[in-house]
Design a protein around this motif. Structure first.
Motif, PDB file in Angstrom:
ATOM      1  N   GLN A  69       0.869  -1.169   0.000  1.00 26.86           N
ATOM      2  CA  GLN A  69       0.000   0.000   0.000  1.00 26.86           C
ATOM      3  C   GLN A  69       0.909   1.223   0.000  1.00 26.86           C
ATOM      4  O   GLN A  69       1.585   1.503   0.987  1.00 26.86           O
ATOM      5  CB  GLN A  69      -0.903  -0.015   1.251  1.00 26.86           C
ATOM      6  CG  GLN A  69      -1.799   1.203   1.381  1.00 26.86           C
ATOM      7  CD  GLN A  69      -2.812   1.313   0.227  1.00 26.86           C
ATOM      8  OE1 GLN A  69      -3.538   0.377  -0.067  1.00 26.86           O
ATOM      9  NE2 GLN A  69      -2.840   2.474  -0.449  1.00 26.86           N
ATOM     10  N   GLY A  70       0.964   1.939  -1.109  1.00 23.39           N
ATOM     11  CA  GLY A  70       1.824   3.112  -1.201  1.00 23.39           C
ATOM     12  C   GLY A  70       1.021   4.392  -1.134  1.00 23.39           C
ATOM     13  O   GLY A  70      -0.185   4.393  -0.903  1.00 23.39           O
ATOM     14  N   ARG A  71       1.749   5.523  -1.333  1.00 23.12           N
ATOM     15  CA  ARG A  71       1.082   6.818  -1.371  1.00 23.12           C
ATOM     16  C   ARG A  71       1.763   7.620  -2.474  1.00 23.12           C
ATOM     17  O   ARG A  71       3.000   7.732  -2.499  1.00 23.12           O
ATOM     18  CB  ARG A  71       1.245   7.525  -0.024  1.00 23.12           C
ATOM     19  CG  ARG A  71       0.198   8.604   0.240  1.00 23.12           C
ATOM     20  CD  ARG A  71       0.084   8.866   1.732  1.00 23.12           C
ATOM     21  NE  ARG A  71       1.321   9.399   2.290  1.00 23.12           N
ATOM     22  CZ  ARG A  71       1.682  10.686   2.229  1.00 23.12           C
ATOM     23  NH1 ARG A  71       0.907  11.569   1.639  1.00 23.12           N
ATOM     24  NH2 ARG A  71       2.816  11.089   2.756  1.00 23.12           N
ATOM     25  N   ALA A  72       0.961   8.156  -3.399  1.00 22.12           N
ATOM     26  CA  ALA A  72       1.541   8.864  -4.552  1.00 22.12           C
ATOM     27  C   ALA A  72       1.526  10.367  -4.334  1.00 22.12           C
ATOM     28  O   ALA A  72       0.631  10.902  -3.674  1.00 22.12           O
ATOM     29  CB  ALA A  72       0.735   8.525  -5.809  1.00 22.12           C
ATOM     30  N   LEU A  73       2.520  11.031  -4.890  1.00 25.22           N
ATOM     31  CA  LEU A  73       2.515  12.496  -4.929  1.00 25.22           C
ATOM     32  C   LEU A  73       1.329  12.951  -5.786  1.00 25.22           C
ATOM     33  O   LEU A  73       0.584  13.864  -5.434  1.00 25.22           O
ATOM     34  CB  LEU A  73       3.834  12.975  -5.560  1.00 25.22           C
ATOM     35  CG  LEU A  73       3.954  14.442  -5.926  1.00 25.22           C
ATOM     36  CD1 LEU A  73       3.985  15.298  -4.665  1.00 25.22           C
ATOM     37  CD2 LEU A  73       5.206  14.683  -6.766  1.00 25.22           C
ATOM     38  N   ALA A  74       1.169  12.274  -6.925  1.00 25.59           N
ATOM     39  CA  ALA A  74       0.077  12.552  -7.861  1.00 25.59           C
ATOM     40  C   ALA A  74       0.078  11.434  -8.896  1.00 25.59           C
ATOM     41  O   ALA A  74       1.010  10.624  -8.944  1.00 25.59           O
ATOM     42  CB  ALA A  74       0.295  13.898  -8.555  1.00 25.59           C
ATOM     43  N   VAL A  75      -0.983  11.368  -9.689  1.00 25.40           N
ATOM     44  CA  VAL A  75      -1.036  10.404 -10.795  1.00 25.40           C
ATOM     45  C   VAL A  75      -1.200  11.186 -12.090  1.00 25.40           C
ATOM     46  O   VAL A  75      -2.141  11.984 -12.221  1.00 25.40           O
ATOM     47  CB  VAL A  75      -2.231   9.430 -10.643  1.00 25.40           C
ATOM     48  CG1 VAL A  75      -2.323   8.495 -11.856  1.00 25.40           C
ATOM     49  CG2 VAL A  75      -2.116   8.629  -9.356  1.00 25.40           C
ATOM     50  N   ALA A  76      -0.271  10.970 -13.029  1.00 20.69           N
ATOM     51  CA  ALA A  76      -0.347  11.658 -14.326  1.00 20.69           C
ATOM     52  C   ALA A  76      -0.907  10.707 -15.366  1.00 20.69           C
ATOM     53  O   ALA A  76      -0.531   9.533 -15.406  1.00 20.69           O
ATOM     54  CB  ALA A  76       1.050  12.116 -14.743  1.00 20.69           C
ATOM     55  N   LEU A  77      -1.803  11.218 -16.198  1.00 20.60           N
ATOM     56  CA  LEU A  77      -2.409  10.398 -17.260  1.00 20.60           C
ATOM     57  C   LEU A  77      -2.178  11.081 -18.610  1.00 20.60           C
ATOM     58  O   LEU A  77      -3.109  11.656 -19.195  1.00 20.60           O
ATOM     59  CB  LEU A  77      -3.908  10.240 -16.987  1.00 20.60           C
ATOM     60  CG  LEU A  77      -4.255   9.397 -15.758  1.00 20.60           C
ATOM     61  CD1 LEU A  77      -5.388  10.007 -14.963  1.00 20.60           C
ATOM     62  CD2 LEU A  77      -4.605   7.986 -16.172  1.00 20.60           C
ATOM     63  N   PRO A  78      -0.941  11.033 -19.111  1.00 24.88           N
ATOM     64  CA  PRO A  78      -0.639  11.732 -20.369  1.00 24.88           C
ATOM     65  C   PRO A  78      -1.377  11.123 -21.552  1.00 24.88           C
ATOM     66  O   PRO A  78      -1.732   9.946 -21.526  1.00 24.88           O
ATOM     67  CB  PRO A  78       0.869  11.537 -20.518  1.00 24.88           C
ATOM     68  CG  PRO A  78       1.183  10.319 -19.719  1.00 24.88           C
ATOM     69  CD  PRO A  78       0.211  10.311 -18.574  1.00 24.88           C
ATOM     70  N   ARG A  79      -1.578  11.961 -22.589  1.00 28.06           N
ATOM     71  CA  ARG A  79      -2.306  11.514 -23.786  1.00 28.06           C
ATOM     72  C   ARG A  79      -1.410  11.469 -25.016  1.00 28.06           C
ATOM     73  O   ARG A  79      -1.872  11.137 -26.102  1.00 28.06           O
ATOM     74  CB  ARG A  79      -3.474  12.465 -24.070  1.00 28.06           C
ATOM     75  CG  ARG A  79      -4.562  12.397 -23.021  1.00 28.06           C
ATOM     76  CD  ARG A  79      -5.620  13.457 -23.243  1.00 28.06           C
ATOM     77  NE  ARG A  79      -6.526  13.524 -22.107  1.00 28.06           N
ATOM     78  CZ  ARG A  79      -7.656  12.826 -22.010  1.00 28.06           C
ATOM     79  NH1 ARG A  79      -8.038  12.039 -22.980  1.00 28.06           N
ATOM     80  NH2 ARG A  79      -8.409  12.944 -20.940  1.00 28.06           N
ATOM     81  N   SER A  80      -0.146  11.862 -24.887  1.00 31.14           N
ATOM     82  CA  SER A  80       0.750  11.827 -26.056  1.00 31.14           C
ATOM     83  C   SER A  80       2.181  11.542 -25.611  1.00 31.14           C
ATOM     84  O   SER A  80       2.522  11.711 -24.427  1.00 31.14           O
ATOM     85  CB  SER A  80       0.704  13.172 -26.787  1.00 31.14           C
ATOM     86  OG  SER A  80       1.325  14.154 -25.973  1.00 31.14           O
ATOM     87  N   VAL A  81       2.995  11.135 -26.570  1.00 33.87           N
ATOM     88  CA  VAL A  81       4.407  10.860 -26.277  1.00 33.87           C
ATOM     89  C   VAL A  81       5.086  12.150 -25.840  1.00 33.87           C
ATOM     90  O   VAL A  81       5.925  12.161 -24.930  1.00 33.87           O
ATOM     91  CB  VAL A  81       5.101  10.294 -27.537  1.00 33.87           C
ATOM     92  CG1 VAL A  81       6.571  10.003 -27.267  1.00 33.87           C
ATOM     93  CG2 VAL A  81       4.387   9.032 -27.996  1.00 33.87           C
ATOM     94  N   ASP A  82       4.703  13.249 -26.477  1.00 30.40           N
ATOM     95  CA  ASP A  82       5.293  14.536 -26.133  1.00 30.40           C
ATOM     96  C   ASP A  82       5.018  14.873 -24.658  1.00 30.40           C
ATOM     97  O   ASP A  82       5.911  15.344 -23.941  1.00 30.40           O
ATOM     98  CB  ASP A  82       4.711  15.614 -27.064  1.00 30.40           C
ATOM     99  CG  ASP A  82       5.285  16.981 -26.741  1.00 30.40           C
ATOM    100  OD1 ASP A  82       6.520  17.096 -26.767  1.00 30.40           O
ATOM    101  OD2 ASP A  82       4.495  17.894 -26.417  1.00 30.40           O
ATOM    102  N   GLU A  83       3.802  14.592 -24.205  1.00 29.33           N
ATOM    103  CA  GLU A  83       3.487  14.862 -22.788  1.00 29.33           C
ATOM    104  C   GLU A  83       4.325  13.976 -21.867  1.00 29.33           C
ATOM    105  O   GLU A  83       4.820  14.439 -20.843  1.00 29.33           O
ATOM    106  CB  GLU A  83       1.983  14.635 -22.525  1.00 29.33           C
ATOM    107  CG  GLU A  83       1.115  15.758 -23.085  1.00 29.33           C
ATOM    108  CD  GLU A  83      -0.380  15.573 -22.792  1.00 29.33           C
ATOM    109  OE1 GLU A  83      -1.154  16.432 -23.228  1.00 29.33           O
ATOM    110  OE2 GLU A  83      -0.766  14.568 -22.134  1.00 29.33           O
ATOM    111  N   VAL A  84       4.501  12.713 -22.249  1.00 33.62           N
ATOM    112  CA  VAL A  84       5.337  11.817 -21.427  1.00 33.62           C
ATOM    113  C   VAL A  84       6.754  12.383 -21.356  1.00 33.62           C
ATOM    114  O   VAL A  84       7.374  12.451 -20.285  1.00 33.62           O
ATOM    115  CB  VAL A  84       5.371  10.374 -22.002  1.00 33.62           C
ATOM    116  CG1 VAL A  84       6.324   9.493 -21.202  1.00 33.62           C
ATOM    117  CG2 VAL A  84       3.976   9.760 -22.039  1.00 33.62           C
ATOM    118  N   ALA A  85       7.271  12.844 -22.501  1.00 37.24           N
ATOM    119  CA  ALA A  85       8.638  13.370 -22.563  1.00 37.24           C
ATOM    120  C   ALA A  85       8.789  14.600 -21.667  1.00 37.24           C
ATOM    121  O   ALA A  85       9.762  14.713 -20.900  1.00 37.24           O
ATOM    122  CB  ALA A  85       8.983  13.712 -24.016  1.00 37.24           C
TER     123      ALA A  85
END
Ligand SMILES: Cc1cc2nc3c(=O)[nH]c(=O)nc-3n(C[C@H](O)[C@H](O)[C@H](O)COP(=O)(O)OP(=O)(O)OC[C@H]3O[C@@H](n4cnc5c(N)ncnc54)[C@H](O)[C@@H]3O)c2cc1C
Length: 468
Positions: free
Chosen positions: A34-50
């Motif tokens: 059971q962890g705790r995240a700073l936040a969860v990101a849900l990118p929609r493009s490779v550019d956003e991941v980069a």
């Protein structure tokens, strides 16, 4: 610097979750962590991941790639610190292209495995990776765990099904590599490093995958055998007799039938008398109307005459085939109904498998007599899920002995030239096991690769390798 503000600027507010909304991403499938995240990101493009990775790298913030969250080793779960960003690939889920003549397609990492199988089928092709979790696991997770499943015998593991990869590196650079080539000897296999790396070296955003001719005929049977040795011999006979068209060969112990029949609606023993072991065999062919049923019946009949098979049932319809597969696929769920247990994912050469089962079962009987052994799985790949099941109040007592049991079984596998992690990977769960069993030179090379590709140690910290 306000990292969350930067991330929100890259993604848009709706694609960055914080607080309570992170909960579904903070624990693993088996509820080991059971962890705790700073936040969860849900990118929609490779550019956003980069851009996300570049920002996290600059801020030295850990990033935990998250696929379908069906992994068995806690690899997609953040630690307890509340400082790591979970990066879900769920919205990067397009099949970008299909090339039937090249027998390939390009899928983004967030595509669910079943979705890719369906797209291949619509193009009259076959994508052979098949797992019990295929309705929710993702291509990126399959690549990152080098998933196995029930067709490895014929088509290999996920690593064998890849032609090219697109990866975002820890510093935000994009490694383009969606080649559809079957032949390309141009230097080191850099892309191969990311297969089975469990998100510790970069984020896979898309893959070029191999396809095969569509399956037109199948035949499925459950054969009762005396022991795993008979199953291994039967497999060799079936491969020879069927023009090597065996596509699955799964071992099921008697207790597997008993537990699934007890707990899973619609499951019953398809044979009239009980037997100690069973092999679920499937033949498959791309030829329409291939008489595989007759071939399988004849081969099993000959094996019966030779004393190898004790009884068998060949499925006569899609429904009967599904009923046989349901026994195999429901074993993990049936185990959950029985309470706590210990799981091991070992592999040895197929020829050594009978010896592993014999010696492993003898050790369990001598040292943990209260536990029931449920050894089942991909015998055609030398891979067994060698699980010990507690009963009611025995469960917690069994869990306390996890380390001792693990040591005995993993040592036994290692002694037979085997592995302590056949298809589930390392994640957080098996870091110490990797340190123990990997040759020192190999471990040193792994650390060197990690330092070269992720010098700030932001990619899935503490998974596969201990933080250095
Ligand atoms: C019912 C059931 C049956 C199963 N049967 C099998 C089986 O037969 N064979 C088998 O091999 N496994 C099996 N599994 C385990 C599991 O389904 C596989 O390991 C699967 O490949 C995990 O995919 P996922 O998308 O759920 O990955 P996740 O669990 O989300 O992640 C797994 C790891 O990959 C990393 N990761 C995920 N996506 C990316 C990405 N895009 N880039 C970089 N890293 C990434 C994560 O950080 C994590 O370390 C089974 C699980 C269940 C629940």
């Amino acid at each position: 610097v306000d990292l969350l503000g930067t991330l929100r600027g890259i993604l848009g507010a709706g694609d960055l979750l914080t607080g309570e909304a992170c909960a579904p991403f903070e624990s693993d499938h088996r509820r080991l962590y059971q962890g705790r995240a700073l936040a969860v990101a849900l990118p929609r493009s490779v550019d956003e991941v980069a851009r996300l990775l570049a920002a996290c790298n600059a801020a030295r913030v850990g990033v935990v790639p998250h696929g379908g969250n069906t992994g068995y080793c806690g690899g997609a779960t953040p630690d307890e610190s509340g400082t790591q960003l979970v990066l879900s690939l769920a919205r990067l889920n397009r099949v970008r292209s299909v090339d039937p003549e090249n027998y390939s397609l390009i899928a983004e990492a967030g595509c669910v495995l079943a979705q890719v199988q369906r797209v291949a089928e619509a193009a009259e092709r076959h994508f052979p990776l098949s797992l019990g979790s295929e309705g929710s696991c993702q291509i990126g997770g399959n690549l990152s765990t080098n998933a196995g499943g029930v067709h490895v015998l014929r088509y290999g593991m996920m690593r064998d099904l890849v032609l090219g990869l697109e990866v975002v590196l820890a510093d935000g650079r994009v490694l383009p590599g969606l080649t559809a080539l079957r032949k390309d000897n141009t230097g080191y296999d850099i892309r191969g490093l990311f297969l089975g790396a469990e998100g510790t070296l970069g984020v896979i955003t898309a893959a070029s995958l191999k396809l095969f001719p569509a399956i037109q005929s199948t035949a499925t049977a459950l054969a009762a055998v005396a022991d795993p040795g008979a199953a291994v011999t039967l497999l060799a006979r079936l491969r020879a007799a069927s023009g090597d068209s065996v596509s699955s060969f799964e071992l099921i112990p008697r207790i597997g039938i008993e537990l699934t029949a007890a707990h899973i609606p619609g499951v019953s023993d398809p044979l009239t008398a009980p037997h100690p072991w069973y092999a679920l065999c499937e033949l498959a062919s791309s030829r329409l109307g291939e008489p595989l049923d007759a071939l399988l019946t004849e081969a099993l009949g000959a094996a019966y005459e030779a004393g190898l098979v004790r009884d068998a049932v060949v499925a006569r319809s899609g429904r009967e085939r599904a009923a046989l597969w349901k026994i195999r696929e429901s074993i993990p769920e049936a185990q959950r109904h029985e309470g706590a247990g210990l799981k091991h994912d070992i592999s040895v050469p197929v020829s050594a498998l009978p010896q592993f089962v014999e010696r492993g079962a003898a050790w369990v009987a001598a040292h943990v007599p209260a536990a029931r052994l449920i050894a089942y799985g991909h015998v055609g790949d030398g891979n067994l899920h060698f699980n010990l099941q507690g009963r009611g109040a025995d469960g917690p007592a069994l869990l306390k002995r996890a380390e001792e049991v693990r040591r005995a079984l993993h040592d036994l596998a290692a002694g037979l030239g085997g592995s302590f992690s056949a298809e589930h990977g390392i994640g957080r769960l098996k870091v110490a096991e990797l340190e123990r069993y990997a040759p020192a030179t190999e471990l040193a090379l792994m650390h060197a690769v990690k330092r070269a590709l992720d010098p700030n140690g932001i990619m899935n910290p503490g998974k596969v390798l201990r933080r250095s």
